[in-house]
Design a protein around this motif. Structure first.
Motif, PDB file in Angstrom:
ATOM      1  N   VAL A 117     -22.683 -35.668  -2.745  1.00 21.64           N
ATOM      2  CA  VAL A 117     -21.900 -36.103  -3.901  1.00 21.64           C
ATOM      3  C   VAL A 117     -20.469 -35.656  -3.695  1.00 21.64           C
ATOM      4  CG1 VAL A 117     -21.675 -36.034  -6.400  1.00 21.64           C
ATOM      5  CG2 VAL A 117     -23.936 -35.883  -5.354  1.00 21.64           C
ATOM      6  N   VAL A 118     -19.548 -36.608  -3.694  1.00 19.85           N
ATOM      7  CA  VAL A 118     -18.131 -36.327  -3.437  1.00 19.85           C
ATOM      8  C   VAL A 118     -17.330 -36.789  -4.646  1.00 19.85           C
ATOM      9  CG1 VAL A 118     -16.165 -36.749  -1.937  1.00 19.85           C
ATOM     10  CG2 VAL A 118     -18.459 -36.602  -0.961  1.00 19.85           C
ATOM     11  N   LEU A 119     -16.492 -35.895  -5.153  1.00 22.45           N
ATOM     12  CA  LEU A 119     -15.607 -36.211  -6.272  1.00 22.45           C
ATOM     13  C   LEU A 119     -14.176 -36.130  -5.780  1.00 22.45           C
ATOM     14  CD1 LEU A 119     -15.165 -36.706  -9.357  1.00 22.45           C
ATOM     15  CD2 LEU A 119     -15.040 -34.205  -9.596  1.00 22.45           C
ATOM     16  N   GLU A 120     -13.394 -37.208  -6.013  1.00 22.25           N
ATOM     17  CA  GLU A 120     -11.991 -37.199  -5.615  1.00 22.25           C
ATOM     18  C   GLU A 120     -11.106 -37.120  -6.845  1.00 22.25           C
ATOM     19  OE1 GLU A 120      -9.532 -39.814  -5.663  1.00 22.25           O
ATOM     20  OE2 GLU A 120     -10.715 -41.231  -6.790  1.00 22.25           O
ATOM     21  N   MET A 159      -7.076 -33.670 -14.715  1.00 25.87           N
ATOM     22  CA  MET A 159      -7.686 -32.431 -15.187  1.00 25.87           C
ATOM     23  C   MET A 159      -9.114 -32.265 -14.686  1.00 25.87           C
ATOM     24  SD  MET A 159      -5.112 -31.296 -16.689  1.00 25.87           S
ATOM     25  CE  MET A 159      -5.912 -29.788 -17.218  1.00 25.87           C
ATOM     26  N   LEU A 160      -9.517 -33.025 -13.675  1.00 26.41           N
ATOM     27  CA  LEU A 160     -10.876 -32.872 -13.136  1.00 26.41           C
ATOM     28  C   LEU A 160     -10.992 -31.547 -12.392  1.00 26.41           C
ATOM     29  CD1 LEU A 160     -11.627 -36.469 -11.811  1.00 26.41           C
ATOM     30  CD2 LEU A 160     -12.432 -35.407 -13.907  1.00 26.41           C
ATOM     31  N   HIS A 161     -12.139 -30.936 -12.519  1.00 20.62           N
ATOM     32  CA  HIS A 161     -12.350 -29.613 -11.942  1.00 20.62           C
ATOM     33  C   HIS A 161     -13.364 -29.658 -10.798  1.00 20.62           C
ATOM     34  CE1 HIS A 161     -13.929 -25.230 -12.554  1.00 20.62           C
ATOM     35  NE2 HIS A 161     -13.238 -25.374 -11.446  1.00 20.62           N
ATOM     36  N   LYS A 162     -14.596 -30.034 -11.071  1.00 21.29           N
ATOM     37  CA  LYS A 162     -15.654 -29.941 -10.075  1.00 21.29           C
ATOM     38  C   LYS A 162     -16.851 -30.765 -10.518  1.00 21.29           C
ATOM     39  CE  LYS A 162     -18.087 -26.094 -10.160  1.00 21.29           C
ATOM     40  NZ  LYS A 162     -18.510 -24.688 -10.202  1.00 21.29           N
ATOM     41  N   THR A 163     -17.852 -30.824  -9.640  1.00 17.15           N
ATOM     42  CA  THR A 163     -19.159 -31.390  -9.967  1.00 17.15           C
ATOM     43  C   THR A 163     -20.210 -30.307  -9.810  1.00 17.15           C
ATOM     44  OG1 THR A 163     -19.461 -32.149  -7.683  1.00 17.15           O
ATOM     45  CG2 THR A 163     -18.535 -33.726  -9.261  1.00 17.15           C
ATOM     46  N   VAL A 164     -21.192 -30.339 -10.663  1.00 15.80           N
ATOM     47  CA  VAL A 164     -22.339 -29.438 -10.557  1.00 15.80           C
ATOM     48  C   VAL A 164     -23.602 -30.284 -10.502  1.00 15.80           C
ATOM     49  CG1 VAL A 164     -21.228 -27.486 -11.670  1.00 15.80           C
ATOM     50  CG2 VAL A 164     -22.398 -29.163 -13.067  1.00 15.80           C
ATOM     51  N   VAL A 165     -24.552 -29.836  -9.694  1.00 14.96           N
ATOM     52  CA  VAL A 165     -25.772 -30.594  -9.451  1.00 14.96           C
ATOM     53  C   VAL A 165     -26.959 -29.809  -9.979  1.00 14.96           C
ATOM     54  CG1 VAL A 165     -27.235 -31.637  -7.671  1.00 14.96           C
ATOM     55  CG2 VAL A 165     -24.761 -31.688  -7.427  1.00 14.96           C
ATOM     56  N   ASP A 166     -27.870 -30.524 -10.614  1.00 17.20           N
ATOM     57  CA  ASP A 166     -29.087 -29.921 -11.130  1.00 17.20           C
ATOM     58  C   ASP A 166     -29.943 -29.420  -9.969  1.00 17.20           C
ATOM     59  OD1 ASP A 166     -31.239 -29.262 -12.828  1.00 17.20           O
ATOM     60  OD2 ASP A 166     -32.173 -31.191 -12.408  1.00 17.20           O
ATOM     61  N   VAL A 174     -20.001 -33.851 -14.176  1.00 14.72           N
ATOM     62  CA  VAL A 174     -18.590 -33.807 -13.798  1.00 14.72           C
ATOM     63  C   VAL A 174     -17.862 -32.996 -14.862  1.00 14.72           C
ATOM     64  CG1 VAL A 174     -16.542 -35.150 -13.275  1.00 14.72           C
ATOM     65  CG2 VAL A 174     -18.803 -36.056 -12.700  1.00 14.72           C
ATOM     66  N   VAL A 175     -17.191 -31.936 -14.417  1.00 10.62           N
ATOM     67  CA  VAL A 175     -16.556 -30.987 -15.326  1.00 10.62           C
ATOM     68  C   VAL A 175     -15.047 -31.124 -15.197  1.00 10.62           C
ATOM     69  CG1 VAL A 175     -16.404 -28.573 -16.020  1.00 10.62           C
ATOM     70  CG2 VAL A 175     -18.521 -29.450 -14.987  1.00 10.62           C
ATOM     71  N   SER A 176     -14.381 -31.222 -16.315  1.00 11.17           N
ATOM     72  CA  SER A 176     -12.920 -31.220 -16.338  1.00 11.17           C
ATOM     73  C   SER A 176     -12.436 -29.865 -16.836  1.00 11.17           C
ATOM     74  CB  SER A 176     -12.392 -32.339 -17.229  1.00 11.17           C
ATOM     75  OG  SER A 176     -12.712 -32.068 -18.578  1.00 11.17           O
ATOM     76  N   TRP A 177     -11.134 -29.637 -16.693  1.00 10.59           N
ATOM     77  CA  TRP A 177     -10.583 -28.368 -17.150  1.00 10.59           C
ATOM     78  C   TRP A 177     -10.453 -28.327 -18.672  1.00 10.59           C
ATOM     79  CZ3 TRP A 177     -10.473 -24.292 -14.176  1.00 10.59           C
ATOM     80  CH2 TRP A 177     -10.356 -24.427 -12.795  1.00 10.59           C
ATOM     81  N   ALA A 218     -10.851 -25.592 -23.677  1.00  8.89           N
ATOM     82  CA  ALA A 218     -10.731 -25.544 -22.224  1.00  8.89           C
ATOM     83  C   ALA A 218     -12.008 -24.983 -21.613  1.00  8.89           C
ATOM     84  CB  ALA A 218      -9.533 -24.706 -21.825  1.00  8.89           C
ATOM     85  N   ILE A 219     -12.385 -25.522 -20.454  1.00  2.00           N
ATOM     86  CA  ILE A 219     -13.645 -25.158 -19.800  1.00  2.00           C
ATOM     87  C   ILE A 219     -13.329 -24.268 -18.601  1.00  2.00           C
ATOM     88  CG2 ILE A 219     -15.719 -26.049 -18.700  1.00  2.00           C
ATOM     89  CD1 ILE A 219     -15.184 -28.692 -20.174  1.00  2.00           C
ATOM     90  N   CYS A 220     -13.834 -23.066 -18.620  1.00  2.00           N
ATOM     91  CA  CYS A 220     -13.657 -22.151 -17.489  1.00  2.00           C
ATOM     92  C   CYS A 220     -14.567 -22.542 -16.332  1.00  2.00           C
ATOM     93  CB  CYS A 220     -13.934 -20.711 -17.917  1.00  2.00           C
ATOM     94  SG  CYS A 220     -12.863 -20.100 -19.241  1.00  2.00           S
ATOM     95  N   ASP A 221     -15.842 -22.764 -16.630  1.00  2.00           N
ATOM     96  CA  ASP A 221     -16.800 -23.194 -15.606  1.00  2.00           C
ATOM     97  C   ASP A 221     -18.052 -23.673 -16.314  1.00  2.00           C
ATOM     98  OD1 ASP A 221     -17.739 -23.790 -13.134  1.00  2.00           O
ATOM     99  OD2 ASP A 221     -18.222 -21.742 -12.533  1.00  2.00           O
ATOM    100  N   ALA A 222     -18.911 -24.380 -15.571  1.00  2.00           N
ATOM    101  CA  ALA A 222     -20.156 -24.905 -16.121  1.00  2.00           C
ATOM    102  C   ALA A 222     -21.188 -24.972 -15.011  1.00  2.00           C
ATOM    103  CB  ALA A 222     -19.958 -26.280 -16.760  1.00  2.00           C
ATOM    104  N   ALA A 223     -22.469 -24.996 -15.391  1.00  2.00           N
ATOM    105  CA  ALA A 223     -23.567 -25.069 -14.422  1.00  2.00           C
ATOM    106  C   ALA A 223     -24.808 -25.588 -15.125  1.00  2.00           C
ATOM    107  CB  ALA A 223     -23.834 -23.711 -13.789  1.00  2.00           C
ATOM    108  N   ILE A 224     -25.720 -26.163 -14.327  1.00  2.00           N
ATOM    109  CA  ILE A 224     -27.028 -26.618 -14.804  1.00  2.00           C
ATOM    110  C   ILE A 224     -28.064 -25.602 -14.349  1.00  2.00           C
ATOM    111  CG2 ILE A 224     -28.729 -28.472 -14.747  1.00  2.00           C
ATOM    112  CD1 ILE A 224     -26.508 -30.426 -14.180  1.00  2.00           C
ATOM    113  N   LEU A 225     -28.867 -25.109 -15.281  1.00  2.00           N
ATOM    114  CA  LEU A 225     -29.809 -24.031 -15.012  1.00  2.00           C
ATOM    115  C   LEU A 225     -31.146 -24.582 -14.537  1.00  2.00           C
ATOM    116  CD1 LEU A 225     -29.098 -21.785 -18.136  1.00  2.00           C
ATOM    117  CD2 LEU A 225     -27.940 -21.794 -15.916  1.00  2.00           C
ATOM    118  N   SER A 226     -31.906 -23.712 -13.869  1.00  2.00           N
ATOM    119  CA  SER A 226     -33.260 -24.058 -13.450  1.00  2.00           C
ATOM    120  C   SER A 226     -34.193 -23.956 -14.648  1.00  2.00           C
ATOM    121  CB  SER A 226     -33.738 -23.104 -12.345  1.00  2.00           C
ATOM    122  OG  SER A 226     -32.908 -23.208 -11.206  1.00  2.00           O
TER     123      SER A 226
END
Length: 1471
Positions: A117-120, A159-166, A174-177, A218-226
């Motif tokens: 998965v690539v985010l530009e 303002m895009l930040h990153k992608t997180v995968v389950d 897709v997480v923005s700032w 504002a979003i510092c960081d995010a993640a998908i949990l197990s």
């Protein structure tokens, strides 16, 4: 990429209508950037049968696939795809796991490969997979979508930040700032059939549904949990959000479910948990796979353990541990992390103190803990063990003592990317029976250090002890057990796998190598690089049994190498015959791998002082006896040797085959062996000799070698009347002779002093007494015609000696034979030139059964190789039976069975490798040592094989090089004989020269050969409050010895460096340093002032003087006062060195940003908005300001071309001034500067230089490369905009030259200098300098080098049409790039350049054309050409045969496009 962005100048419509001769350019990446923007580890080739993991990384301007076959050793590049936008994140998306498997395991039973998965930056989200086509791998796009497509905000993409995968691959977020998170639920069923069938597209979208939420902060960081095992349909997402209303950080827990058949579930907020006010700002959220619904919250100052139930319950009592601070009390921020599985915890340690025993027993009683590696800003590496009690123990991993692979660690772990590669227990690292735990392997990539694979070992689980260094910080945590320990058992060692050359602030190109600065902040380094085939010295031959014979190697004049083979014993041994000044020394490798004297051969050669040829005939009997044929001046004879017994006491006398007649002298010798097609595969051999007869005539005599089974020679000695002898007469003396054999084809090449070259076909037929040989003339070439023919690119390169009879005589010749009916004849001349002639009418398919009239030369090209006669070395004479050297290597490292690639080594002072390219042309590339040092002066090269290398680590060397290599023996001028391996694939070989400072500017002193390096000594750690200092060093460019150093004033930084050479009655060479002086930072609680204010600058002039005493380091303090600091021993002794002596200085009101030597005693400098011309009065020892000119904005660069001065401006692009010196006739005249032309496009120019007398090339800080020209109408003040292109990253320097040593200029490449400006070329060095000046080199902060060349209009039209056609292909076609810039990033780029748009025209990017050549099959290439009829029509006009050959068929459209792309890329890249 041209055509994607449209820019236009204010006066473009008028200027371009007047331009009579437009300029067209081609730009390509010479050195790829090493900056890694994202990486993912996964089984991306599982479906193709690979079980080992791979790495997909966004490196520079491409996405690359790397194999990880040997953990801890190296990574190998497999394929790459260009991207034309900025990559934000790269993540792995693995197939869904079964419900009965653990969450930390990969579903190995599934044969579906992982996706990437690539985010530009503009919001495109692409799913990539690896595809195999014809044995080659490439990256393909399964689907593209746009993140936050439902939102209308144009600023969302910024303002895009990153992608997180389950972890279970059920969703991608897709997480923005600011404010928004989008959750995309995956649909794997749509891709199963698409991945199994090549070229097919998914039947439906890759995502079931898209859910966008507003976090209201504002979003510092995010993640998908197990999730829990019983709730696999539940999706939990946690985010650290700064609330808009309270400005306080809270943890938001969102919940969703896997979509069913009839509904699309929402993403709802289920709970919030405000963080305690005592905790710092969150930076990372690390989900823990083995602790379901739990994660680590990494803040600025602490690490906390949080779970989803705790957020739901609202429990604010969060368990956390502090992160160790720096020495000055500032927080050591965590930059990257990686989860490394679980660790079994044993019983409690016996050495822990009693006060900690009760709390420690709590955690040590548990079975396992999650292991997480954490890297901090200061470069430290920590290992955190996390249990669900909760409990966190933190240990620092120290560098392994005595490890030779560890550099100065410094900022090694201050990286943005860390990947856990796994645990491996390789036999090379530990004993299989040992109880030692398997080490962890981590991939670390950073901007301030080379990318490395780090190996972390733990010898003992019970050696954790409390850190006394951090005890004061730990005690501040109330009621928290610190559990921060040093660990003597945890140690890391590393190995470099990718060289990091960013940021490349400066570079220079010298004839022997290229140098550029890199960003290693701890010790500083300058990279010494060479482009070409890597050469490794595998072994230096020395005699083990006869030490007294070592002295004879000093007077070595020639050597021959061959193999002694025994058919009966199925054994072969390498043998070398050394020709000394007075004797012959045969040596052979014994069973122990040692070279020893072979006395059996030596006693038969005791009376032979000079030989012309030595070769092995082989074995004809059922014993260990082999036969060696020798050619001397007076005779041809055979000698016997044993493969087993090297020393035989009984005497053996050589048997003469033929003797020279009266007035005859043998001059050359060769051996011809032909194997018939019968069942017993009988081999017949002939000795081919050249003789000089009366009246300077010559003969080639072919003598059969007949050996009976009784070891008796059937042929009468010296019988010239035998019918089996073949003679060929020549009217002139023979200058060279060679036999070229490939398969059933055998050619005899003979050069004479006429000067002519003759090509004969040698064929054999079976008769009653054996084989007979016949010679048939195929081709006769007049060398003078090709020296002065129309096809020669360099008609002016013929010196007086080259035009003489001796200069154009052939010194050697070789024929590159190919099964694809592409035959090239290479003729080396004694003046150092070489003729490349393509020959038609020869075919290997029918054993050259053609008539002489059908063989002809299609075209020829003259190339200057070196200053001495050109000599060729056949690379296929001694093939290795165990390992084919010229076969293609698949991406997995396995050798495939295919035809050999024809290649030959070329020696003329330097060593080159010539081979047939994939498009049927000859590719000639320089060979250089892999360690960056120059090769020794080679005297002779003979072929060898990989089986000859029997060293202690032979198997490791074969593994490291994948052994797609060529082996040869070389003798240098010192008499040493070495075994070399030459990589078949050219690369860039980089050698790091430590300089102790962060280099900013580098120049070379031609007189002393030293490199002057100016840079800063950074304060470490970077937040200690210390201001970096600057210094100037004189360094040996080859070996890195520091000869002299001076340090500048405090709070002074180096901005420019220039060598000032003044010629007169006496010659003076000065080193000019331009600096900037800055205000002293004010200490505060927040650290030092990051951007101090500039208060002035200085021009400081030094003189480099040789001294017979030790070099001194001098520190300059306030003006001319200096004092000695310490000594530097040159080579460890008291040998003579150099010192930098202070001469003059000139204080300025602003930093001196640029310097340039104006000629004579004049120097121009740029300080602020002023450009000042200074004159040095050597007699009065004064610097006099002659004249100056003031700009509206600060000047950034200077370049001088004659009396023209090119000034780069920070706001107004570039200005052209003319310096007018005083005239001798008018005593009242003074110096002046006149404005000539100006280009005010609003570009912030970083550097600019004169390309020709009427063209200026420049780069801006945002990555825009442009060329402007002087209008044809002299009254026009504004410069014409000629062409421009955006390179995608910030540019630093631009220079005219070429980092790649090449021998010729391909067709459709036009020199920048017009013929009227070109001077006559009189030597091979002038040709090399002229070729190097035909390229423009640009460096970037990302560590990349780009090359711009000028091409013809026909080539530009073809490439531009090809580019537009590829961009217009279907989205799922392989010809379409993976990621292209969208309207959002184009609009943002336009606004960053200026309000007035520049025209992006007349230039093409070579990335797409190289993708067309390397990543597409021929069928797919044909599909692109069929899409555009105009492209096919333009391509057929590229390579039309000249009038003498106009009747012959030309290349078709596809072949023409392939040949054009390959020839242009060969100028810009080494591959």
């Amino acid at each position: 990429m041209s055509g994607l962005v449209s820019f236009k100048s204010a006066w473009e419509a008028e200027v371009h209508s007047r331009k009579k001769s437009p300029v067209y350019g081609f730009v390509a990446e010479t050195l790829s950037s090493s900056m890694i923007k994202g990486a993912a580890l996964g089984d991306f080739r599982k479906q193709l049968g690979f079980s080992s993991p791979d790495l997909i990384m966004a490196v520079g301007s491409s996405i690359s696939l790397f194999s990880l076959d040997a953990p801890g050793m190296a990574i190998a590049s497999i394929c790459n795809a260009p991207v034309f936008t900025n990559i934000l994140s790269v993540e792995r998306l693995q197939p869904p796991l079964d419900s009965n498997r653990s969450f930390a395991e990969t579903n190995t039973a599934s044969q579906i490969s992982d996706l990437c998965v690539v985010l530009e930056e503009s919001g495109q989200l692409a799913l990539l997979h690896v595809e195999e086509v014809d044995g080659q791998y490439r990256l393909r796009t399964l689907e593209k979508t746009e993140a936050f497509a439902d939102l209308d905000s144009e600023n969302m993409s910024q303002m895009l930040h990153k992608t997180v995968v389950d972890p279970l691959s059920r969703a991608v977020a897709v997480v923005s700032w600011i404010n928004h998170i989008e959750l995309l639920l995956t649909n794997w069923d749509s891709h199963r059939s698409a991945m199994q069938t090549r070229g097919s597209s998914p039947s439906s979208s890759a995502f079931h549904s898209r859910i966008c939420i507003d976090t209201n902060g504002a979003i510092c960081d995010a993640a998908i949990l197990s999730p829990l095992r019983s709730e696999l349909q539940r999706i939990l997402l946690v985010a650290a959000v700064v609330e808009k209303s309270s400005r306080h950080v809270s943890l938001h827990l969102y919940e969703s479910w896997v979509p069913g058949a009839n509904h699309s579930p929402p993403l709802s907020l289920v709970a919030k948990l405000p963080l305690p006010y005592s905790m710092s700002t969150p930076m990372h959220i690390v989900p823990l796979p083995d602790h379901r619904e739990s994660f680590l919250l990494i803040n600025e100052c602490e690490i906390a353990f949080v779970s989803a139930p705790q957020i739901l319950s609202g429990d604010v009592n969060i368990y956390y541990q502090p992160i160790p601070r720096l020495a000055n009390g500032q927080p050591d921020l965590v930059k990257s992390y990686c989860v490394a599985g679980t660790k079994a915890i044993s019983a409690s340690s016996s050495h822990m103190n009693e006060g900690r025993r009760q709390s420690e027993s709590l955690v040590l009683s548990m079975n396992s803990a999650q292991k997480v590696y954490i890297a901090t800003q200061s470069g430290a590496l920590f290992c955190a063990q996390v249990s669900s009690r909760p409990y966190i123990s933190l240990a620092r991993v120290s560098a392994k003592q005595g490890s030779v692979s560890n550099p100065d660690s410094g900022l090694l772990f201050s990286s943005e990317t860390m990947l856990f590669l796994g645990r491996y227990s390789h036999k090379r690292y530990r004993n299989a029976d040992s109880a030692e735990p398997s080490p962890d392997y981590i991939f670390v990539s950073g901007d301030c250090a080379d990318h490395r694979i780090v190996r972390v070992t733990e010898e003992d689980n019970d050696t954790w002890r409390e850190s006394e260094h951090w005890s004061s910080h730990v005690s501040s945590a109330k009621s928290r057990d610190p559990a921060i320990y040093y660990s003597d058992s945890l140690a890391w060692s590393s190995r470099q796998v990718l060289v990091n050359q960013s940021p490349m602030s400066d570079f220079m190109m010298l004839p022997d190598a290229n140098y550029w600065t890199n960003g290693v902040l701890t010790n500083g380094a300058v990279n010494r690089a060479q482009f070409g085939h890597g050469v490794r010295i595998e072994e230096t031959i020395s005699l083990a049994s006869s030490e007294e014979n070592n002295d004879t190697s000093v007077a070595l004049t020639r050597l021959w190498a061959f193999e002694l083979r025994s058919i009966a014993l199925n054994e072969k041994k390498p043998c070398v015959v050394l020709q000394g000044a007075e004797s012959l020394i045969p040596i052979i490798r014994d069973v122990d791998g040692e070279w020893q004297l072979m006395s059996m051969l030596q006693q038969q050669l005791v009376n032979k002082k000079q030989l012309l040829f030595v070769g092995s005939v082989g074995s004809y009997t059922n014993n260990d006896i082999c036969y060696v044929v020798c050619v001397a001046r007076e005779s041809v004879f055979l000698i016997k040797s044993s493969v087993i017994a090297f020393t035989i006491p009984e005497p053996n006398m050589p048997v003469t085959i033929a003797s020279a007649r009266h007035n005859e002298v043998f001059t050359h010798g060769a051996l011809l062996s032909i194997t018939d097609d019968s069942a017993d595969r009988k081999c017949s051999s002939w000795a081919v000799v050249a003789l000089r007869t009366e009246q300077m005539r010559s003969l080639v005599r072919i003598l059969p070698i007949l050996v009976a089974e009784t070891d008796d020679f059937e042929m009468d000695q010296g019988s010239a009347a035998d019918s089996s002898i073949v003679e060929i007469g020549f009217a002139h003396e023979i200058s060279c002779m060679r036999i070229v054999s490939t398969g059933r084809a055998h050619l005899l090449l003979v050069g004479t002093y006429e000067p002519r070259l003759f090509v004969y076909h040698l064929g054999s037929c079976l008769e009653s007494k054996g084989h007979s040989i016949d010679a048939r003339l195929l081709l006769a070439i007049d060398i003078n015609e090709h020296m002065n023919g129309q096809d020669s690119h360099y008609q002016n390169c013929n010196t007086e000696s080259a035009n003489s009879l001796y200069g154009v005589v052939a010194s050697d010749a070789y024929m590159l034979l190919s099964a694809a009916d592409k035959q090239f004849l290479l003729i080396g001349l004694r003046n150092g030139s070489m003729i490349q002639a393509q020959v038609s009418g020869l075919s290997m398919k029918d054993d050259f059964s053609c008539k002489q009239s059908a063989v002809r030369v299609l075209h020829s090209e003259l190339t200057v190789v070196g200053p001495v006669p050109v000599v060729f070395t056949d690379t296929t004479t001694l093939p290795s039976e165990q390992e084919p050297r010229h076969c293609k290597i698949s991406n997995s490292g396995q050798a495939k069975s295919c035809l050999e690639i024809p290649s030959v080594l070329i020696l003329s002072e330097l060593l080159f490798l010539a081979s047939l390219s994939p498009v049927g042309t000859v590719s000639i590339t320089l060979c250089s040592l892999c360690d960056g040092l120059p090769l020794p002066e080679i005297k002779q090269v003979v072929p060898a094989s990989s089986a000859w290398y029997q060293g202690k680590y032979a198997h490791m060397a074969l593994f490291d090089n994948a052994r797609n290599a060529i082996f040869c023996l070389v003798a240098d001028t010192s008499g040493a004989v070495s075994l070399l391996s030459i990589d078949a694939t050219p690369q860039c070989h980089v050698h790091e020269i430590p300089v102790g400072i962060e280099p900013r500017r580098i120049i070379s002193d031609k007189e002393t050969g030293l490199m002057l390096v100016a840079g800063i000594v950074p304060a470490f750690p970077l937040t200690t409050g210390l201001f970096p200092t600057s210094s100037l060093k004189a360094i040996d460019a080859k070996y890195g010895h520091i000869h002299a150093e001076v340090q500048l004033d405090s709070y002074e930084l180096v901005h420019s460096l220039e060598m000032w050479h003044i010629k007169g009655q006496k010659s003076y060479r000065y080193i000019c340093v331009g600096t900037g002086q800055y205000s002293e930072p004010n200490p505060s609680s927040q650290g030092f002032q990051i951007n101090p204010r500039a208060v002035g600058g200085r021009l400081v002039i030094y003189n480099l003087k040789a001294t017979k005493r030790k070099s001194r380091i001098k520190n300059e303090k306030s003006g001319r006062k200096q004092r000695q600091l310490s000594d530097i021993a040159i080579g460890g002794g008291t040998t003579s060195g150099y010192e930098l002596r202070y001469v003059w200085e000139s204080k300025r009101l602003a930093p001196v940003r640029a310097l340039a030597h104006l000629g004579g005693s004049y120097l121009v400098l740029a300080s602020g908005t002023l450009c000042v011309v200074l004159k040095l009065d050597v007699v009065q020892k004064q610097l006099i300001e002659c004249c100056e000119v003031e700009l509206r904005f600060p000047a950034s660069s200077l370049d001088v071309h004659g009396n023209n001065i090119v000034v780069g401006s920070s706001r107004e692009t570039v200005h052209l001034f003319r310096f007018v010196p005083p005239t001798e006739d008018d005593p009242n005249s003074v110096e002046s500067i006149q404005m000539v032309h100006s280009a005010r496009f609003g570009v912030d120019t970083a550097d600019a230089c004169c390309l020709t007398s009427d063209l200026v090339v420049g780069v801006d800080t945002s990555g825009y490369l442009y060329t402007v020209g002087i209008p044809e109408e002299s009254r026009e003040f504004a410069l014409d905009f000629v062409m421009g292109i955006h390179l995608g990253t910030e540019c630093t320097r631009v220079k005219v030259g070429s980092p790649i040593r090449r021998l010729s200029r391909p067709r459709h490449v036009i020199p920048w200098h017009q013929p009227k400006d070109r001077q006559s070329i009189t030597s091979h060095s002038d040709v090399s300098e002229r070729l190097a000046a035909e390229s423009v080199i640009v460096s970037t902060t990302a560590g990349a080098l780009w090359t711009l060349i000028r091409i013809s209009k026909d080539a530009f039209c073809v490439l531009h049409e090809l580019e537009q056609t590829m961009l217009g292909m279907e989205a799922d076609h392989p010809a379409r790039p993976i990621l292209l810039p969208t309207k959002k990033c184009i609009k943002r780029y336009q606004s960053s350049i200026s309000d007035n748009q520049l025209l992006l025209e007349n230039i093409v990017d070579g990335s797409l054309s190289r993708m067309f050549l390397e990543n597409l099959t021929k069928d797919e290439q044909a599909q692109v050409l069929e899409r555009s009829p105009n492209l096919a029509r333009l391509a057929q006009r590229l390579f039309i045969n000249p009038p003498p050959l106009a009747s012959m068929p030309s290349l078709n459209a596809l072949e023409s496009v392939r040949l054009l792309i390959y020839s242009l890329n060969s100028v810009c890249t080494c591959c």
